[in-house]
Design a protein around this motif. Structure first.
Motif: not given
Length: 178
Positions: A111-116, A137-147
């Motif tokens: 997630v790319g975002g901001r805290y107010f 914005w959000a970038n979703v990977h389903e399934p995970s690409i973390i290894d």
């Protein structure tokens, strides 16, 4: 003795910056005790559909909210602050990676975002008074690409939520878990 106002502003900015980064560490390590210490008792937290209301109730629910989170990795970048005496406001840019266990296997959400944020100094200490998450914005990977088993990481310390994270044994001055 009164400090030069410019010096006081620098001190206030640094204390607020430390508050912001402490939040990231507490969230990523699932350190709910530390998280609680960052908010005033009457603070509000708005975390979208996950939770919106009194911050202490949000923190009470964190074990449930974080139960399926295998990895949380919050990073703050741009910090815009306005300070007026014992009150301050901040727009804090963030990148937050979440790896979550789902019924069909893990997924990644970046997630790319901001805290107010609204902060208040009470009894000489800055804490969150109101925090709201804004997703840009959000970038979703389903399934995970973390290894984490990739040979490139062989021998590296691997981060984990909670006190099993290697930082708890490594650091003494940063006082993890206190």
């Amino acid at each position: 003795m009164t400090l030069d106002p410019r010096l006081q502003e620098l001190l206030d900015r640094e204390e607020i910056r430390q508050l912001i980064t402490a939040y990231c560490n507490a969230a990523d390590r699932h350190d709910h005790k530390r998280m609680r210490s960052l908010y005033h008792e009457d603070a509000i937290d708005e975390h979208g559909a996950m939770f919106s209301g009194p911050a202490m109730e949000f923190i009470d629910r964190l074990p449930e909210i974080q139960a399926n989170m295998e990895i949380l990795h919050h990073n703050v970048t741009t910090i815009n602050l306005a300070i007026d005496g014992d009150r301050a406001e901040g727009e804090v840019y963030l990148l937050a990676l979440h790896r979550a266990r789902m019924p069909d296997g893990p997924i990644d959400v970046l997630v790319g975002g901001r805290y107010f944020d609204k902060y208040e100094r009470r009894e000489g200490k800055w804490k969150f008074l109101h925090r709201a998450i804004v997703a840009d914005w959000a970038n979703v990977h389903e399934p995970s690409i973390i290894d984490l088993d990739h040979p490139f990481l062989a021998g590296a310390k691997i981060g984990r939520p909670g006190p099993s994270d290697p930082s708890y044994d490594f650091f003494k001055l940063l006082r993890r878990g206190e």
